[in-house]
Each structure stands twice: as C-alpha cells, then as structure tokens.
Write a protein that holds these residues in place. Sequence first.
Motif, mmCIF file in Angstrom:
data_model
loop_
_atom_site.group_PDB
_atom_site.id
_atom_site.type_symbol
_atom_site.label_atom_id
_atom_site.label_comp_id
_atom_site.label_asym_id
_atom_site.label_seq_id
_atom_site.Cartn_x
_atom_site.Cartn_y
_atom_site.Cartn_z
ATOM 1 N N VAL A 18 0.843 -1.202 0.000
ATOM 2 C CA VAL A 18 0.000 0.000 0.000
ATOM 3 C C VAL A 18 0.877 1.250 0.000
ATOM 4 C CG1 VAL A 18 -1.651 1.333 1.346
ATOM 5 C CG2 VAL A 18 -1.953 -1.113 1.112
ATOM 6 N N ILE A 24 -2.463 1.931 -8.810
ATOM 7 C CA ILE A 24 -3.638 1.877 -7.944
ATOM 8 C C ILE A 24 -4.116 0.450 -7.718
ATOM 9 C CG2 ILE A 24 -6.105 2.352 -7.993
ATOM 10 C CD1 ILE A 24 -5.567 5.089 -8.857
ATOM 11 N N ILE A 27 -2.090 -1.214 -5.178
ATOM 12 C CA ILE A 27 -2.425 -0.726 -3.839
ATOM 13 C C ILE A 27 -3.646 -1.464 -3.311
ATOM 14 C CG2 ILE A 27 -3.268 1.270 -2.559
ATOM 15 C CD1 ILE A 27 -1.541 3.005 -4.302
ATOM 16 N N ILE A 28 -4.632 -1.650 -4.203
ATOM 17 C CA ILE A 28 -5.854 -2.338 -3.773
ATOM 18 C C ILE A 28 -5.543 -3.789 -3.398
ATOM 19 C CG2 ILE A 28 -8.139 -3.076 -4.507
ATOM 20 C CD1 ILE A 28 -8.242 -0.595 -6.253
ATOM 21 N N MET A 89 -13.494 0.476 -3.799
ATOM 22 C CA MET A 89 -12.150 0.887 -4.238
ATOM 23 C C MET A 89 -11.965 0.637 -5.731
ATOM 24 S SD MET A 89 -9.223 -0.164 -1.578
ATOM 25 C CE MET A 89 -9.111 0.580 0.027
ATOM 26 N N LEU A 92 -13.912 3.117 -7.737
ATOM 27 C CA LEU A 92 -13.188 4.394 -7.782
ATOM 28 C C LEU A 92 -12.017 4.312 -8.743
ATOM 29 C CD1 LEU A 92 -12.941 5.681 -4.100
ATOM 30 C CD2 LEU A 92 -14.037 6.788 -6.016
ATOM 31 N N ILE A 96 -11.349 6.717 -11.833
ATOM 32 C CA ILE A 96 -10.093 7.468 -11.933
ATOM 33 C C ILE A 96 -9.447 7.209 -13.289
ATOM 34 C CG2 ILE A 96 -7.723 7.525 -11.076
ATOM 35 C CD1 ILE A 96 -8.858 7.249 -8.271
ATOM 36 N N ILE A 108 -1.495 11.324 -10.498
ATOM 37 C CA ILE A 108 -2.814 11.764 -10.033
ATOM 38 C C ILE A 108 -2.592 12.650 -8.827
ATOM 39 C CG2 ILE A 108 -5.101 10.966 -9.336
ATOM 40 C CD1 ILE A 108 -4.339 8.266 -10.526
ATOM 41 N N ALA B 151 -16.383 11.193 -3.041
ATOM 42 C CA ALA B 151 -16.161 11.101 -4.483
ATOM 43 C C ALA B 151 -17.431 11.392 -5.268
ATOM 44 C CB ALA B 151 -15.639 9.705 -4.825
ATOM 45 N N LEU B 159 -12.410 12.396 -7.199
ATOM 46 C CA LEU B 159 -11.974 11.008 -7.292
ATOM 47 C C LEU B 159 -10.638 10.811 -6.601
ATOM 48 C CD1 LEU B 159 -13.028 10.235 -10.936
ATOM 49 C CD2 LEU B 159 -13.976 9.271 -8.864
ATOM 50 N N GLU B 160 -9.722 11.760 -6.820
ATOM 51 C CA GLU B 160 -8.407 11.637 -6.183
ATOM 52 C C GLU B 160 -8.555 11.653 -4.664
ATOM 53 O OE1 GLU B 160 -5.596 14.708 -7.136
ATOM 54 O OE2 GLU B 160 -4.343 14.106 -5.457
ATOM 55 N N PHE B 163 -10.214 8.432 -3.288
ATOM 56 C CA PHE B 163 -9.352 7.249 -3.237
ATOM 57 C C PHE B 163 -8.342 7.357 -2.103
ATOM 58 C CE2 PHE B 163 -5.877 4.479 -4.536
ATOM 59 C CZ PHE B 163 -6.589 3.307 -4.736
ATOM 60 N N MET B 166 -10.018 6.865 1.142
ATOM 61 C CA MET B 166 -10.428 5.495 1.350
ATOM 62 C C MET B 166 -9.261 4.613 1.773
ATOM 63 S SD MET B 166 -12.891 3.224 -0.875
ATOM 64 C CE MET B 166 -13.459 1.729 -0.131
ATOM 65 N N VAL B 167 -8.112 4.743 1.093
ATOM 66 C CA VAL B 167 -6.975 3.888 1.437
ATOM 67 C C VAL B 167 -6.527 4.175 2.872
ATOM 68 C CG1 VAL B 167 -4.566 3.411 0.934
ATOM 69 C CG2 VAL B 167 -6.204 3.593 -0.915
ATOM 70 N N ILE B 171 -6.987 1.676 6.296
ATOM 71 C CA ILE B 171 -5.870 1.229 7.137
ATOM 72 C C ILE B 171 -6.255 1.435 8.600
ATOM 73 C CG2 ILE B 171 -3.464 1.658 7.777
ATOM 74 C CD1 ILE B 171 -3.738 0.346 5.101
#
Lengths: 113, 501
Positions: A18, A24, A27-28, A89, A92, A96, A108, B151, B159-160, B163, B166-167, B171
């Motif tokens: 991550v 991306i 990361i997911i 995720m 999204l 993106i 990004i 979003a 969107l940026e 995301f 969310m990440v 965690i």
Amino acid sequence: MIPYFACILLVLIGLYAVVTKRNIVRIIIGFSLVEYAINLFFALVGFKREGIPPIITELGQSRSNFVDPLPQALVLTAIVIGLATTALMLALAMRIYEKYRTFDITEIRRLRG
Amino acid sequence: MDARFVPLFVIIPLASAFLIPLFAKLWQRSADLIANAVGAVLAGLSVYGALSLFTGSQVLVYRLGGWHPSLGITLAYDHLTALVVLAVNIVGLCALLFAVRYLDHYTGRWKFYALFMLILVGLNGVSVTGDMFNLFVFTEIAAVSSYALVAFGTDFDELEAGFKYMVIGEIGGAAILLAIALLYAKASTLNMAVVSQVMAGFGRTPLFWLIVAMFLVGFAIKMAMVPFHAWLPDAHPSAPAPVSALLSGVFIKVLGVYAMSRVMFNVFGLSRANAAGFFNLLIGFGVLSIVAGGLLAYAQKDYKRLLAYSSISQIGYILIGLGIGNYWGIVGALFHILAHALGKGLLFLTAGSVEHATGTRDLDRLSGLEKRMPATAWSYLLGSLSLAGVPPFAGFFSKFFIIVGALSADMYWLAILAALFSTVTLGYLVKVANRAFFARRDREPTAAREAPAVMVVAMLGLLVLTIVLGVGFKPVVDRLVGPAANVLLQGLGYAQGILGM
C-alpha cells in the motif's frame, strides 16, 4: 505462535504494498492482503487443536474441546465489509482511469498544499 | 426510564436508506421529503433522549433480543452518548435541509440521500452501541458511505480525494479490527462492560499496551490528528457542502474522539492517575494538531480547504482537553465537541452557499459578497467568532473550560498556548471574511445572489443554536456536559451501570 507471526508478516507485506506501490490496482491488492491477514488472525484466535464443532449431540459429552464459534461469525461479517470496501475501491479506480487515463498515483496529484 | 427508543436511532435512518431509492423511482422529489422528515424525527428523538436522562437515571440500557450482556449486544444511552447523538442529529438535520437546494447542480439526488442516511446509521450506531465488534461494524458503515460521498462529484479532484481518503481510512479500520481481535483473544468477550471487568483483572502487560496502541492508531486516523491527518484536507473540501459539514462537524469526532474516549476511559480504565504517559501523549498530539493545523490553515487559498485545516486544529483542542484529564479539561473537550459541531457545520454550509452562488471556492477570485449575500456573510462572521472563542458564543466557553482545566492541573504553558492559538484561529477565519465577504478596493464585487430560503434557514438554525449554546451554557454544562464528563471520569464504573449492579 508461528501462525500468528506469519499473519502479522502478511499484514506487513500488504502495508508495504500500500505504501510503496505506484499502481492503484496494486495498492488495492496490497490492501486486500492486509484485510485477509487480519481475518485469518481473527479466525486463528478461535482455533483449538483437535477441536470439535460446538454442537451438543448427546448428553454427557465432553464440552472441553468445543471450538469457539464466535470469531468465525465475526470474520464472516468482516469479510462482507471487506467485500464492500474492495468493490468501492475498484469502482473508484475505474472512474479514476476514465478521468486521468492512468493508474499511476504519481500522476494523479492535483490536490496539494 | 424506558430504553425502548434507543435502537430507533439506528433503525429509522437504516429503513429510510432502503426506502429512499424505492420511492425515488416513483417520484424523484420524494427523496427530499423522506430524508428531511427522517432528519427532523431523529433530531427530535435525540432531544427527547437527552431530556429523558434529566429525570435522574444515569444510563438507559437496551438488550437486543433480551440476551444477557455477556452473550448479546447491549445498547447503552448515557449522558456522553446523549451529547454526541444530539450533535450528530442536529447537524445532520441542518445539512439535509441545506441539501434540498444545494443538490440542484448534482445528479443522482436519491443516491446522495441514501448514502447520507447510512452515515447517520453509522454515527448513531457508534454512539449508542455497547459492544466492541458492533462499534467496528458501525464505524465501517459510516466510513464506506463517506468515501462514496466524498467522491460524489466524480470529477478529477473528488476522485483523487476519495481514493486517498479510502486507502488511509481503511488502514485505520484494519488497525481497529486487529485491536479487537487481540482484545478478544485476551478477554474472550466483546461486550464493553464485560470486557472492562475482565481487563481490570489483567496487569498492564506489553500486550495490553499493544492493544491500546492499535486502537489509538485506528482512532487517530479516523479523527485526523496530526500526523495522521493527510487525508482530511483533501477529503473534506471535495465532498458536497452538506457532507463536508457533517464530516468536519461530527464524523471525525464521533468515530475518532468519542469512540477513543469510550474505549480508553471506560473499557480500559485509563485515567490521569494510573496512565499519565498515555495522557501526556494525547496532549502532545493535541498540541501538534493545534499548531500544524492552525499554521497550515493560514496558507490556504481555498475556502473549504482552509476550514478543513481549521478542523484539524480544533480537534487538537479537544485532544488537549481530554489529555489534561481533570473535570474541567474533559468538560471543555466535550463542550467543544458541541460548539465545534455547530460552528464548523455552519461555516461549511456558508462555503456551500458561496460555491452555489458563484461557482468557485478560490479566495483570490471572491470579493465583496457581503452586499449581495448578507445572510451568508453574517452567518459566517458570527460562526467564526464562535469558533475563535469570542464571548458570548459557544466556542468561548469550551476554550475557557479547557484553560481552566490546564491551570488547575498546573500546566501553565498549555493554557498560554491554547489562548495564543485562539487568536491564530481568529486570524485565519477573518482572512476568509476579509477576502470573500467584505469589499476590497482593488476588486469588483463578485456577481452573486443570496442563497435560496431553505439554505438560509439551515444556516440561521445552526447560528441560533451556537448563540443559544453560548448564552445558555450554564444549564447545558450542569445537565448534560458535566454528567457526560463524569461518565468518562468514572472509568471502569461504567460497567456497573450497564450490568445493572
């Protein structure tokens, strides 16, 4: 003890992905690794060597070897939550990609400051 | 008192989240009606709940399915719960009212309301639950719907931000889940009251502190304390304004501050007397948040981004109040939860009103809006005076109580810092007022019209409540905030109320 530490190792591998990966989707995947490692850890909490299902079949049966069923029920809930987060995720990530035409997070970066 | 109303805080928004899409298929605008009706019912219910505690009972307990606490889930409603539920549902109602016209330039109206209701489910659920795993589930319900709402605009920035939020947020969720797994391994139960009794028998072993640390990391991410704050300045400005008001106003406080203090004080029994190191750590994070958030807010050119950094700074005040750990410190922290919920909710709504009228949030492009939008401008000005701590508004008393707490604990430097940084708060909030609302000589006023009536009503509602809370602070402290602080201070005594001993 070894399985517990293996779980923690899996969590760390996921976290590493991550934090360091630029793509991306990777990361997911790293995030899913964290999630499943924790689920595995939770399931292990209820583990018992030579355990039997906690169902009373006959009177007088020893109950000392019953497996604790609660962690498994909780893990099921956690898996469902994980499904929702992974789906969101990925959704999204798709949006993106439609906007930015890339999966690279270093490209990004419009928000800063 | 009868506790049968407690599960309604979860059931009503959950049912409406299901019904809104259904009825929206028949008639588009029914979503507005249902959502606002539910918001009003919930706000009324939270007032009823707070009033029902005035009659003397300390805690109302509802056992789901009638199971004994060690087996089933219990819902508990004490003064602390009443306080956060009140904040959630009142800010929620004003945000919903504001959304009716604000959503004019969005599509998917019913999706917005359905997700918004799910956030309310999560926030109310976290507040009323007495079960550790239930806490995690409601946290995730609120969090996942908030990622989707951040979003919601589905443009580049949204969107940026969505995301990223969310990440980082997930965690935090994972850390909380791991902490709960460790806790279950040690305590073999998940009911907060029973866990707290079991944990009292264990010593302060390294494993105990590992569990505390995992919870702290999880809640720190949810409340965006520095250095876990990276997502907030992106996420809160990108959400639609009513959602920003809810996220900055109550979301970070319920999922972060409230959940943390419930777990640390009532489940683990930490107090200033037996865990001074932990409380000093809270003060350290609080000071860091106040300073970093306040200074970064100064540098912002985006209306909402500035407010978002200000939220980080104000979370710092709540943290030092909790960290001081004596009665007045905690009263100040809890009062600030209320004052900041109303104040920051109001400021984010004014941001939405400005964006709705002018189409921009860039402070360099706004000017002289006071002439065209007097209601918005004066709501902003009075709301920011409250947040900065000018008497007689609500924000003054929360900071005053925190300073009293610091002085009575002999932490003079902390009192000085808190007072000093409330002038910094005033500074950056006035910067917005200067740039956006009051005329600048070198610039033409931006073309705009006053916000539609419902939006003005929503803003004035929060403004009136801010003033009422400030002027009428004494009954609020005596009846609600003081008893709520005592709930935290009694530590493990919480279990006795739940288990009916």
